[in-house]
Structures are given as structure tokens and as C-alpha cells.
Design an enzyme around this catalytic site. Structure first.
Site, mmCIF file in Angstrom:
data_model
loop_
_atom_site.group_PDB
_atom_site.id
_atom_site.type_symbol
_atom_site.label_atom_id
_atom_site.label_comp_id
_atom_site.label_asym_id
_atom_site.label_seq_id
_atom_site.Cartn_x
_atom_site.Cartn_y
_atom_site.Cartn_z
ATOM 1 N N ASN A 96 40.621 44.873 37.042
ATOM 2 C CA ASN A 96 39.320 44.254 37.301
ATOM 3 C C ASN A 96 38.231 44.672 36.315
ATOM 4 O O ASN A 96 37.107 44.182 36.381
ATOM 5 C CB ASN A 96 38.879 44.521 38.746
ATOM 6 C CG ASN A 96 39.682 43.681 39.738
ATOM 7 O OD1 ASN A 96 40.473 42.828 39.341
ATOM 8 N ND2 ASN A 96 39.492 43.943 41.021
ATOM 9 N N ARG A 141 41.110 34.439 39.618
ATOM 10 C CA ARG A 141 39.709 34.412 40.011
ATOM 11 C C ARG A 141 38.783 34.796 38.850
ATOM 12 O O ARG A 141 37.709 34.219 38.649
ATOM 13 C CB ARG A 141 39.525 35.396 41.178
ATOM 14 C CG ARG A 141 38.120 35.609 41.608
ATOM 15 C CD ARG A 141 37.595 34.446 42.397
ATOM 16 N NE ARG A 141 36.169 34.598 42.684
ATOM 17 C CZ ARG A 141 35.448 33.688 43.293
ATOM 18 N NH1 ARG A 141 35.996 32.563 43.678
ATOM 19 N NH2 ARG A 141 34.177 33.878 43.519
ATOM 20 N N CYS A 156 43.551 35.114 44.503
ATOM 21 C CA CYS A 156 44.071 35.350 45.850
ATOM 22 C C CYS A 156 43.289 34.531 46.870
ATOM 23 O O CYS A 156 42.069 34.405 46.771
ATOM 24 C CB CYS A 156 43.952 36.828 46.205
ATOM 25 S SG CYS A 156 45.100 37.854 45.297
ATOM 26 N N ARG A 186 35.704 31.475 48.893
ATOM 27 C CA ARG A 186 35.214 32.265 47.751
ATOM 28 C C ARG A 186 34.287 31.385 46.915
ATOM 29 O O ARG A 186 34.625 30.987 45.807
ATOM 30 C CB ARG A 186 36.392 32.801 46.916
ATOM 31 C CG ARG A 186 37.276 33.757 47.698
ATOM 32 C CD ARG A 186 38.373 34.361 46.850
ATOM 33 N NE ARG A 186 37.928 35.505 46.077
ATOM 34 C CZ ARG A 186 38.730 36.277 45.358
ATOM 35 N NH1 ARG A 186 40.020 36.032 45.312
ATOM 36 N NH2 ARG A 186 38.267 37.303 44.671
ATOM 37 N N ILE A 240 30.972 30.144 44.617
ATOM 38 C CA ILE A 240 30.306 30.765 43.455
ATOM 39 C C ILE A 240 28.814 30.419 43.469
ATOM 40 O O ILE A 240 28.172 30.365 42.437
ATOM 41 C CB ILE A 240 30.970 30.392 42.103
ATOM 42 C CG1 ILE A 240 31.011 28.873 41.899
ATOM 43 C CG2 ILE A 240 32.360 30.977 41.991
ATOM 44 C CD1 ILE A 240 31.360 28.492 40.448
ATOM 45 N N ASP A 241 28.301 30.195 44.672
ATOM 46 C CA ASP A 241 26.884 29.810 44.785
ATOM 47 C C ASP A 241 25.927 30.875 44.233
ATOM 48 O O ASP A 241 24.911 30.545 43.620
ATOM 49 C CB ASP A 241 26.538 29.490 46.256
ATOM 50 C CG ASP A 241 26.880 30.643 47.197
ATOM 51 O OD1 ASP A 241 27.951 31.253 47.020
ATOM 52 O OD2 ASP A 241 26.077 30.946 48.093
ATOM 53 N N LEU A 242 26.272 32.151 44.406
ATOM 54 C CA LEU A 242 25.371 33.199 43.896
ATOM 55 C C LEU A 242 25.388 33.230 42.367
ATOM 56 O O LEU A 242 24.359 33.472 41.730
ATOM 57 C CB LEU A 242 25.767 34.567 44.450
ATOM 58 C CG LEU A 242 25.787 34.673 45.985
ATOM 59 C CD1 LEU A 242 26.219 36.056 46.425
ATOM 60 C CD2 LEU A 242 24.404 34.361 46.537
ATOM 61 N N ASP A 301 39.820 45.882 48.653
ATOM 62 C CA ASP A 301 41.131 45.809 47.993
ATOM 63 C C ASP A 301 42.087 46.897 48.479
ATOM 64 O O ASP A 301 43.293 46.804 48.274
ATOM 65 C CB ASP A 301 40.974 45.916 46.466
ATOM 66 C CG ASP A 301 40.484 44.600 45.860
ATOM 67 O OD1 ASP A 301 40.322 43.626 46.608
ATOM 68 O OD2 ASP A 301 40.270 44.566 44.635
ATOM 69 N N ARG A 361 50.668 40.075 39.244
ATOM 70 C CA ARG A 361 49.342 39.783 38.677
ATOM 71 C C ARG A 361 48.552 41.066 38.444
ATOM 72 O O ARG A 361 47.649 41.091 37.602
ATOM 73 C CB ARG A 361 48.547 38.891 39.637
ATOM 74 C CG ARG A 361 49.020 37.447 39.682
ATOM 75 C CD ARG A 361 48.069 36.595 40.476
ATOM 76 N NE ARG A 361 46.717 37.049 40.242
ATOM 77 C CZ ARG A 361 45.794 37.234 41.183
ATOM 78 N NH1 ARG A 361 46.059 36.995 42.422
ATOM 79 N NH2 ARG A 361 44.589 37.666 40.859
HETATM 80 C C1 UD1 Z 1 36.024 41.036 42.922
HETATM 81 C C2 UD1 Z 1 37.418 41.561 42.653
HETATM 82 C C3 UD1 Z 1 38.231 41.609 43.927
HETATM 83 C C4 UD1 Z 1 37.491 42.393 44.997
HETATM 84 C C5 UD1 Z 1 36.073 41.879 45.161
HETATM 85 C C6 UD1 Z 1 35.230 42.704 46.113
HETATM 86 C C7 UD1 Z 1 37.879 40.880 40.367
HETATM 87 C C8 UD1 Z 1 38.636 39.995 39.455
HETATM 88 N N1 UD1 Z 1 38.056 40.691 41.670
HETATM 89 O O1 UD1 Z 1 36.160 39.709 43.397
HETATM 90 O O2 UD1 Z 1 39.479 42.234 43.640
HETATM 91 O O3 UD1 Z 1 38.181 42.252 46.228
HETATM 92 O O4 UD1 Z 1 35.399 41.870 43.894
HETATM 93 O O5 UD1 Z 1 35.194 44.040 45.695
HETATM 94 O O6 UD1 Z 1 37.134 41.732 39.937
HETATM 95 N N2 UD1 Z 1 30.488 35.441 47.582
HETATM 96 C C9 UD1 Z 1 29.685 34.372 47.912
HETATM 97 N N3 UD1 Z 1 29.103 33.663 46.893
HETATM 98 C C10 UD1 Z 1 29.272 34.002 45.579
HETATM 99 C C11 UD1 Z 1 30.095 35.099 45.263
HETATM 100 C C12 UD1 Z 1 30.680 35.807 46.284
HETATM 101 O O7 UD1 Z 1 29.494 34.033 49.090
HETATM 102 O O8 UD1 Z 1 28.716 33.321 44.710
HETATM 103 C C13 UD1 Z 1 31.153 36.195 48.665
HETATM 104 C C14 UD1 Z 1 32.674 36.016 48.581
HETATM 105 O O9 UD1 Z 1 33.095 34.840 49.207
HETATM 106 C C15 UD1 Z 1 33.155 37.255 49.298
HETATM 107 C C16 UD1 Z 1 32.113 38.288 48.910
HETATM 108 O O10 UD1 Z 1 30.967 37.577 48.479
HETATM 109 O O11 UD1 Z 1 33.149 37.047 50.696
HETATM 110 C C17 UD1 Z 1 32.570 39.252 47.829
HETATM 111 O O12 UD1 Z 1 32.833 38.537 46.647
HETATM 112 P P1 UD1 Z 1 32.670 39.169 45.180
HETATM 113 O O13 UD1 Z 1 32.055 40.514 45.261
HETATM 114 O O14 UD1 Z 1 32.006 38.132 44.343
HETATM 115 O O15 UD1 Z 1 34.177 39.337 44.752
HETATM 116 P P2 UD1 Z 1 34.911 38.742 43.481
HETATM 117 O O16 UD1 Z 1 34.061 38.924 42.265
HETATM 118 O O17 UD1 Z 1 35.433 37.391 43.794
#
Ligand code: UD1
Length: 416
Positions: free
Chosen positions: A23, A92, A116, A121, A123-125, A304, A396
Site C-alpha cells: 500500500n 483499487r 477487494c 467504496r 470516491i466522492d471524497l 486490514d 495480489r
Molecule cells: C486503503 C487501503 C486498504 C485499507 C484502507 C483503510 C490501499 C491500496 N488500500 O484503501 O487496504 O483497508 O485504506 O485503511 O492503500 N470512503 C468514502 N468516500 C471516499 C473514500 C472512502 O466514503 O471518497 C469510505 C470507504 O468506502 C471506506 C472508508 O471510507 O468505507 C475507508 O476508505 P479509504 O480510507 O479511502 O480506503 P482505501 O484508500 O480505499
């Protein structure tokens, strides 16, 4: 498509060198694009997600070369701004190319990333922050087109410290005029590693390790040589395997400071731990349940590690309660653990694990990367034979999983 065949019930004993962090490596590979030069990255694990990131870089016009665990990426001639859906689907972290492409070219066209299945998941933020930096982001069917003609620095407060959004905004802010302030940024060590790499490329970023990051945009960037930090999730997985099998493992080339939330649970469960700067040894003679175990952003207990720790707790004495607060559907490994004799009841966000004296081998299917690792841990602890199919999930993220475990006495093989 492969399968692990595991005959369990043997305590793991030995030494496992930890690889570089998946990551960290994936966002850093995306970030090479912003450097505009040649980057030499050491300690890159040979996992399928790395291949996926390299394929994306090549599709954008970069030259890539692997020499063992070193990756050399020449981004000078890159000219592509579009990533085909088939490549986006592979992982991702492909979404981090959005910030990288915007910073380098002011344009990106891509689709929703794969990875996964852990629930919604969105990407609005990411998009909220990019828009605040002056980007236009519009969906055209399944594809997202982002353009930034006049990127401007801004102060952005993230409603949740999303790891991916923090990484995308860090990269996009590099091309913005002025100082971008990112509040409530994720503090995961992988963010610190990305910042370390960007600073090596000439970026000016303050606040590493804190939740307020200040990015001074438009600094001239160049290629850099960088070593990826150790993988804390690979380390956590092996610690759980040592606990579940009542063994003793020494992890070398690790970073114990990143593992405190996990080692705290294992210590409270009765494991013994010795650690020095880059090494830790865990020994487990008996395991007691620990409760509650609640996932949350770093420095709290990592989502994780939830599945691997659950596999260990399935064999502990007593009841542990897991609360998953980060993802909405992250107990998909539970039915497989139950098939192996674990006593677990789960709702969407909460799982109650009543430890049993012995697990038994079973045929199960890996559901996702860490869920698959949890099944491997349970199978190593279980009496009898297990077959775990869909190893593409674990491939992966785990380099040399089979050989590392075999070297510590596990009876595990990979069949195609
Ligand atoms: C990354 C890690 C993943 C880990 C996660 C949390 C990588 C490649 N993956 O995933 O292994 O489990 O951090 O530590 O580094 N969310 C929103 N809107 C957004 C973005 C996120 O609602 O725009 C929510 C997601 O749905 C989820 C939560 O925020 O419920 C955490 O997501 P995020 O911290 O963004 O995880 P990833 O970057 O996807």
C-alpha cells in the site's frame, strides 16, 4: 487460478523477512508519473498488484524495468491521460493515477477502480477535494473525465480521513499555485512513505505523520531513488499465524512501531513479544480472547488486520467481539472460518467469536486479500487438510507466501 493445499496443526517456528509495503508501493508507483523523470524504487514486492500498476504506467507511455525487488520507472516520455477500464478493474489503488495524471497533465479519463469487495467504496471524497483544487470532474457513462486548466491551492477538510483521498489530493495539490492545506488527512504510515518519496522528488510538504498536511505547489520535481517501507499488514498476518499455531516467529526487516495496535491485542491475548529496531519475535503458548477489537483509521486497530486477527481469535480461550467501523461489508471470510469449525456469528458491522479448542481442515474459497490470508492462518492451525481456492486474491498482496511459511515448518503447497 491456484489453490493452497495445507495440512495444519503444526506450530510455525522460524524467521520470515518482511517485504516492502504494497500500500506504499502502489501510490508511489502512480506518483512517479508526477516526477517527470526516472525513479528507482527499492524493496518492491513481486505481487500481482505491482504488475497491474506497471502495466498502467506502460499504457501511459512510461518505460518500466524490474531488477529483483528494484523497479526502475522512466516517466519522461509519458503522454497518455486515459486508463482503460480493464486496467482500472485490477486494483483499487489504480484510482491514485487520477491525482497523478491531473498533476502531470491536467487531464485524466478513467473508470471506477476494482479491488477487494469490502462494501461500498465510493470516491466522492476524492472528487470533492479535486473540485476544490479547481478540477472539473464529470462522468460520461461509466467513465470519469477530470480536467484542471487552472489548478488552485485550497484548504480542504476531509469529513473522513480516507487513505485514497489523502493520496490523490496530495498528488493533485503538487500542481496547484500556492499552499494547499489538507485537514483531517489520513495518518497511515503509507501516507508518510508517499510524502517521503515526493520530498525526495523535490516536493515541499509539511506535517508528515499528522492530520494536517501543507503542500506547497508548483515546486520543480525530478526523479528520485527511494526504498519502500516494510509491509505492516504482511507482518501482522505472520504474527497472527504464529499466535494461531502456538508457534514462535521472528520477523526481520519489519517496522515494529507501525504494528502497535496489532501487537497490543496479541500481547493482551497472552503472547510474548520481543522487539528491536527492525525485528520482532512473537511466541505464543496459549491464546486468550481479547475484546472488543474495533477497527478505525491509524493509529487505531487497522481494518486490514481484522480478518487475520479473527482467525487467530477463533482458536483463543474465551469470546472476542469485533466491530468493523471502516468498511460496510468486511466479514466475508466468516463463512469460511465457520466451515473450519470456528464459532462466529456476524452482522454487517459486528462479529462475535467464541474460541474453540481445535479448528478442522476444510475446502474454502478466498473472498478477498486479507480474508484469504485469514483462511490460510486458520488452515495452518486446523487439524487435517484444507484446500483454499482463488489464490489470486492473496497473490495480489503477499510475495513468497508459500515459501516463507514452508521455511517455518508449514505444510503448504500451491497447486495450479
Ligand atoms: C486503503 C487501503 C486498504 C485499507 C484502507 C483503510 C490501499 C491500496 N488500500 O484503501 O487496504 O483497508 O485504506 O485503511 O492503500 N470512503 C468514502 N468516500 C471516499 C473514500 C472512502 O466514503 O471518497 C469510505 C470507504 O468506502 C471506506 C472508508 O471510507 O468505507 C475507508 O476508505 P479509504 O480510507 O479511502 O480506503 P482505501 O484508500 O480505499
Amino acid at each position: 487460478m491456484g489453490a493452497y493445499q495445507i495440512i495444519g496443526g503444526r506450530p510455525l517456528r522460524g524467521v520470515i523477512p518482511i517485504h516492502g509495503a504494497k500500500n506504499s508501493m502502489l501510490p508511489i508507483l502512480a506518483a512517479t508519473l508526477v516526477s517527470g523523470g526516472t525513479c528507482v524504487l527499492h524493496n518492491c514486492p513481486q505481487i500481482s498488484d505491482a504488475d497491474a500498476a506497471l502495466t498502467i504506467l506502460q499504457s501511459l507511455g512510461c518505460q518500466v524495468k524490474r531488477e529483483g525487488d528494484t523497479l526502475i520507472v522512466d516517466t519522461y516520455a509519458a503522454d497518455g491521460t486515459e486508463i482503460p477500464a480493464a486496467l482500472m478493474q485490477k486494483m483499487r489503488a489504480a484510482v491514485i493515477f487520477l491525482g497523478a495524471l491531473l498533476a502531470r497533465f491536467g487531464r485524466a479519463r478513467l473508470s471506477h477502480p476494482g479491488g477487494c469487495r469490502l462494501g461500498e467504496r465510493p470516491i466522492d471524497l476524492h472528487l470533492m477535494g479535486l473540485r476544490m483544487l479547481g478540477a472539473s470532474c464529470v462522468y460520461e457513462g461509466e467513465e470519469l473525465l477530470c480536467t484542471a486548466h487552472k489548478p488552485e491551492a485550497a484548504t480542504i477538510a476531509l469529513p473522513f480521513p480516507s487513505v485514497g483521498a489523502t493520496e490523490n489530493l496530495l498528488l493533485a495539490a503538487l500542481s496547484c499555485e500556492g499552499e494547499t492545506v489538507l485537514c483531517n488527512a489520513a495518518r497511515e504510515p503509507e501516507i508518510g512513505d508517499l510524502i517521503g518519496f515526493l520530498i525526495a522528488c523535490g516536493a515541499e510538504i509539511e506535517g508528515v505523520g499528522t492530520s494536517v498536511l501543507r503542500i506547497h505547489g508548483r515546486r520543480p520535481l525530478h526523479g528520485a531513488e527511494y526504498t519502500i517501507m516494510p509491509d505492516r499488514m504482511e507482518a501482522a498476518t505472520y504474527l497472527c499465524a504464529a499466535a494461531a499455531t502456538r508457534g514462535e516467529l521472528t520477523l526481520t526487516q519489519a517496522e515494529p512501531n507501525h504494528l502497535c495496535a496489532v501487537t497490543d491485542i496479541l500481547l493482551r491475548g497472552g503472547c510474548e513479544l520481543r522487539q528491536s529496531a527492525r525485528e520482532l519475535t512473537l511466541r505464543c503458548d496459549a491464546l486468550r480472547a481479547v475484546s472488543p477489537i474495533r477497527t478505525a483509521p491509524y493509529p487505531a486497530f487497522p481494518t486490514d488486520a481484522q480478518a487475520p486477527v479473527m482467525a487467530a481469535m477463533a482458536t483463543a480461550e474465551g469470546v472476542s467481539i469485533f466491530e468493523e467501523t471502516v468498511f460496510s461489508d468486511r466479514f466475508r471470510h466468516v463463512p469460511a472460518l465457520r466451515q473450519m469449525g470456528a464459532k462466529i456469528t456476524a452482522t454487517k458491522r459486528c462479529a462475535v467469536v467464541e474460541g474453540v479448542p481445535v479448528l478442522r481442515g476444510a475446502g474454502v474459497e478466498a473472498t478477498d486479500l486479507r480474508g484469504g490470508a485469514a483462511m490460510v492462518i486458520a488452515a495452518l492451525a486446523a487439524q487435517g487438510e484444507s484446500i483454499i481456492t482463488k489464490t489470486e486474491h492473496t497473490e495480489r498482496g503477499y510475495a513468497e507466501l508459500v515459501s516463507s511459511l514452508r521455511a517455518c515448518g508449514a505444510e503448504i503447497s500451491l497447486t495450479e
